[in-house]
Design a protein around this motif. Structure first.
Motif, PDB file in Angstrom:
ATOM      1  N   SER A   4       0.868  -1.177   0.000  1.00 38.05           N
ATOM      2  CA  SER A   4       0.000   0.000   0.000  1.00 38.05           C
ATOM      3  C   SER A   4       0.898   1.217   0.000  1.00 38.05           C
ATOM      4  O   SER A   4       2.117   1.110   0.217  1.00 38.05           O
ATOM      5  N   VAL A 100      -1.491  -4.731  -4.577  1.00 41.21           N
ATOM      6  CA  VAL A 100      -1.583  -3.357  -4.067  1.00 41.21           C
ATOM      7  C   VAL A 100      -3.013  -3.116  -3.599  1.00 41.21           C
ATOM      8  O   VAL A 100      -3.967  -3.458  -4.300  1.00 41.21           O
ATOM      9  N   LYS A 101      -3.124  -2.542  -2.415  1.00 39.39           N
ATOM     10  CA  LYS A 101      -4.437  -2.219  -1.848  1.00 39.39           C
ATOM     11  C   LYS A 101      -4.428  -0.783  -1.353  1.00 39.39           C
ATOM     12  O   LYS A 101      -3.418  -0.298  -0.831  1.00 39.39           O
ATOM     13  N   GLY A 102      -5.546  -0.107  -1.510  1.00 38.61           N
ATOM     14  CA  GLY A 102      -5.622   1.254  -0.993  1.00 38.61           C
ATOM     15  C   GLY A 102      -7.033   1.798  -1.027  1.00 38.61           C
ATOM     16  O   GLY A 102      -7.967   1.150  -1.527  1.00 38.61           O
TER      17      GLY A 102
END
Length: 218
Positions: A4, A100-102
């Motif tokens: 992130s 990817v996380k956000g």
């Protein structure tokens, strides 16, 4: 492993803190007043945009009340949309598949384009431009019909005007390369278990310092 902006930012500032936070997952101290207030401001805007609250946080109401009211009336506002991307920069629906996380603070859809807004309390830091770059990349991937995505940093506690950056589709390969390199640097450090401490002025805010009984040597 999953990345992130926050995790990369922690690693970039101090690899040791990254290890304590994200690998060892050591307990953190009690949140300070600045963090508590920042979360309260963010939550108040989310609740206002979702019609769960009649107005935004009192600390920013006088300066930004009308701004938020007009934004809500003139555009389709989606607070805190989550994004999950795999290592090919494709959107996925399951967290277990995500590289990817956000979350975007606010997605604002006008008649002809969609912009991204980032809320900031406290000081203005140079690294915020890096966060806007990542979110600009996410916007370009999310809205393929747009040639440009605007990311607006709104600094509630500063006298300066909003910081607006535009990210063009012609540069998307470069944005991907930058973030792939950064995330892979983190993965290399994890593989080699190399997390040197980086003592600096921010140590006084860190939960893992020697003075606070933490594992760090500084």
């Amino acid at each position: 492993m999953r990345h992130s902006y926050s995790s990369w930012s922690t690693f970039n500032k101090c690899p040791a803190k990254y290890k304590y936070s994200y690998i060892l997952k050591l307990p953190r101290g009690v949140a300070g007043p600045a963090l508590i207030r920042g979360n309260a401001v963010h939550d108040s805007i989310e609740n206002y945009m979702l019609n769960k609250a009649p107005e935004i946080h009192k600390d920013i109401l006088n300066k930004y009340g009308l701004f938020m009211q007009n934004l809500k009336a003139d555009a389709v506002c989606t607070p805190e949309p989550m994004f999950l991307l795999n290592d090919k920069w494709e959107f996925v629906t399951e967290e277990k598949e995500a590289w990817v996380k956000g979350f975007l603070d606010l997605q604002v859809a006008w008649d002809d384009e969609t912009d991204i807004y980032e809320w900031k309390t406290g000081r203005m830091y140079d690294e915020h431009s890096e966060q806007r770059m990542l979110y600009g990349l996410v916007g370009l991937l999310k809205f393929p019909e747009q040639e440009t995505v605007e990311v607006r940093g709104v600094y509630f506690d500063q006298k300066a005007e909003d910081v607006v950056q535009h990210f063009n589709r012609e540069n998307i390969a470069n944005f991907k390369y930058i973030w792939e390199t950064r995330f892979k640097n983190v993965e290399n450090a994890v593989a080699k278990d190399m997390f040197p401490a980086n003592p600096n002025f921010m140590c006084k805010y860190c939960d893992f310092t020697k003075d606070k009984g933490g594992p760090c040597q500084f």
